[in-house]
Write a protein that holds these residues in place. Structure first.
Motif, PDB file in Angstrom:
ATOM      1  N   SER A   1       0.813  -1.208   0.000  1.00  9.55           N
ATOM      2  CA  SER A   1       0.000   0.000   0.000  1.00  9.55           C
ATOM      3  C   SER A   1       0.851   1.265   0.000  1.00  9.55           C
ATOM      4  O   SER A   1       2.025   1.240  -0.392  1.00  9.55           O
TER       5      SER A   1
ATOM      6  N   THR B   1       2.087   2.890   2.470  1.00  9.39           N
ATOM      7  CA  THR B   1       3.216   2.751   3.405  1.00  9.39           C
ATOM      8  C   THR B   1       4.382   2.056   2.713  1.00  9.39           C
ATOM      9  O   THR B   1       5.539   2.489   2.831  1.00  9.39           O
TER      10      THR B   1
ATOM     11  N   THR C   1      -3.834  13.510   6.222  1.00  7.84           N
ATOM     12  CA  THR C   1      -5.162  12.892   6.338  1.00  7.84           C
ATOM     13  C   THR C   1      -5.737  13.026   7.741  1.00  7.84           C
ATOM     14  O   THR C   1      -6.951  13.080   7.905  1.00  7.84           O
TER      15      THR C   1
ATOM     16  N   LYS D   1      -8.097   5.262  -1.486  1.00  8.69           N
ATOM     17  CA  LYS D   1      -8.452   6.608  -1.020  1.00  8.69           C
ATOM     18  C   LYS D   1      -9.414   7.273  -2.011  1.00  8.69           C
ATOM     19  O   LYS D   1     -10.569   6.877  -2.091  1.00  8.69           O
TER      20      LYS D   1
END
Ligand SMILES: Cc1ncc(COP(=O)(O)O)c(C=O)c1O
Length: 384
Positions: A74, A76, A145, A192
């Motif tokens: 992802s 990260t 975020t 997202k």
């Protein structure tokens, strides 16, 4: 003062900041063309992975000479891969104004132990980019975020910088204008703004980032899933869909569906306009009330995706308990799911406004927020 429950409810109460609402056209049966049970290295799998890269380039307007790769773990994974592969060649500046940016600071300072200047701002504020030395490598998050504070534009990033900019853009990509000439590494994930599925990261590299990868070997070992070069050369296959390890072809199909939808509605300008309209509905709601406000102090830095709100009514005795109770009421009524503030952020609400969210749903939810606030004030008074 109590108020009646509103007569209408949002058709879709999903306002989570990740995984985010699926695109309005989504249904599971539309994924039936997925290359399931096939090798991702077979032509059918590779073609789909390549299409995901090419459509990403088209929709985001990524320059032709920038590489786009699908990588593990992802957003990260993509950020860590970039930091582990690129940092250490020159001093760095680690910039953070909320939880995720703070995580990248920790990695650079405590794990990689590189020479880094750390610049931070409190929740609601942003670090002044005029005070950042872009001749160092700079790591930052475009849209925070967890605070709802975003970089307003790339004007303060010099075109002739000597360092690389490494930008976590996971809650900005597809909703905010990213100035590619100012970004050497850009990362995001599918779940997202596009409402895709988690697990895969996108890594976008400028030619200068590639040059660094090919000319610099970090002092530390790199696990296989972080390795972008072989024998001092970029592994070009990663950037045409030959992923480092096995991707989910179901998630790929789902991302392709989201990209198709994005193109059908008019591409990036349409996606940005949808997020802007969603966020504006909330900004307007707050402007008309004296008990709620945007966490972002400077309107220019207000996020149009992860809109973070704080309660400002001085009758509230326990801010964290109050915000949780409001979110719980809304969830119990099925009108807003997952809108509590992030666990490390100041007490409040966070309402996702990315492109997959319908403005009509935000507009139908807001009267419920009015209702829940007043109901909770009343409950607090009765408990006292
Ligand atoms: C700014 C930011 N960075 C990183 C992450 C982690 O993303 P992922 O779970 O895709 O690795 C998130 C998740 O919300 C985020 O908002």
């Amino acid at each position: 003062m109590t108020i009646d429950q509103p007569a209408t409810r949002p058709a879709n109460p999903r306002f989570s900041s990740g995984p985010c609402a699926k695109p309005p056209v989504f249904s599971l049966d539309k994924l039936s063309g997925a290359a399931l049970g096939r090798s991702h290295r077979a032509k059918i799998g590779k073609d789909k992975l390549k299409a995901a890269i090419e459509m990403t380039r088209e929709v985001l307007g990524v320059p032709a000479d920038y590489r786009i790769g699908i990588v593990p773990a992802s957003d990260t994974g993509a950020v860590e891969m970039a930091m582990w592969s690129l940092l250490g060649a020159r001093p760095a500046t680690m910039v953070a104004w909320e939880s995720f940016g703070a995580g990248w600071v920790t990695d650079a300072v405590k794990q990689l132990k590189i020479q880094a200047e750390v610049k931070t701002a409190e929740y609601g504020q942003i670090v002044d980019f005029a005070e950042v030395d872009f001749n160092t490598d700079v790591v930052f998050t475009w849209n925070g975020t967890t605070s709802g504070v975003r970089v307003p534009n790339g004007d303060l990033i010099p075109a002739d910088r000597e360092g690389l900019t490494i930008c976590d853009a996971t809650s900005a990509a597809f909703a905010q204008d990213l100035p590619w000439d100012k970004l050497d590494v850009t990362t995001f994930s599918w779940q997202k703004v596009m409402g895709g599925e988690a697990a895969h990261g996108m890594l976008i590299l400028s030619p200068r980032a590639v040059e660094r990868l090919e000319s610099y070997t970090p002092a530390w070992p790199l696990p296989k899933i972080f390795r972008l070069t072989k024998g001092g050369k970029l592994i070009e296959g990663i950037f045409v869909g030959e992923t480092i390890n096995t991707p989910s072809m179901l998630a790929v199909e789902d991302y392709l569906l989201a990209l198709d939808w994005a193109q059908a509605i008019g591409g990036l300008p349409a996606l940005m306009a949808r997020a802007d309209a969603n966020a504006q509905a909330i900004f307007d709601f707050c402007a008309e009330r004296d008990w709620i406000d945007n966490l972002a102090e400077d309107p220019a830095t207000r996020s149009n995706t992860s809109v973070c709100l704080k309660f400002t009514d001085d009758r509230i005795t326990d801010g964290a308990a109050f915000a949780k109770a409001v979110a719980k009421r809304l969830e119990a009524e099925g009108v807003a799911l997952d809108i509590g503030a992030y666990r490390d952020a100041p007490a409040g609400l966070r309402i996702w406004c990315g492109a997959t969210v319908e403005t009509a749903d935000i507009e139908a939810m807001l009267p419920w927020l009015d209702w829940a606030f007043h109901a909770e004030i009343e409950a607090q008074a009765q408990a006292a």
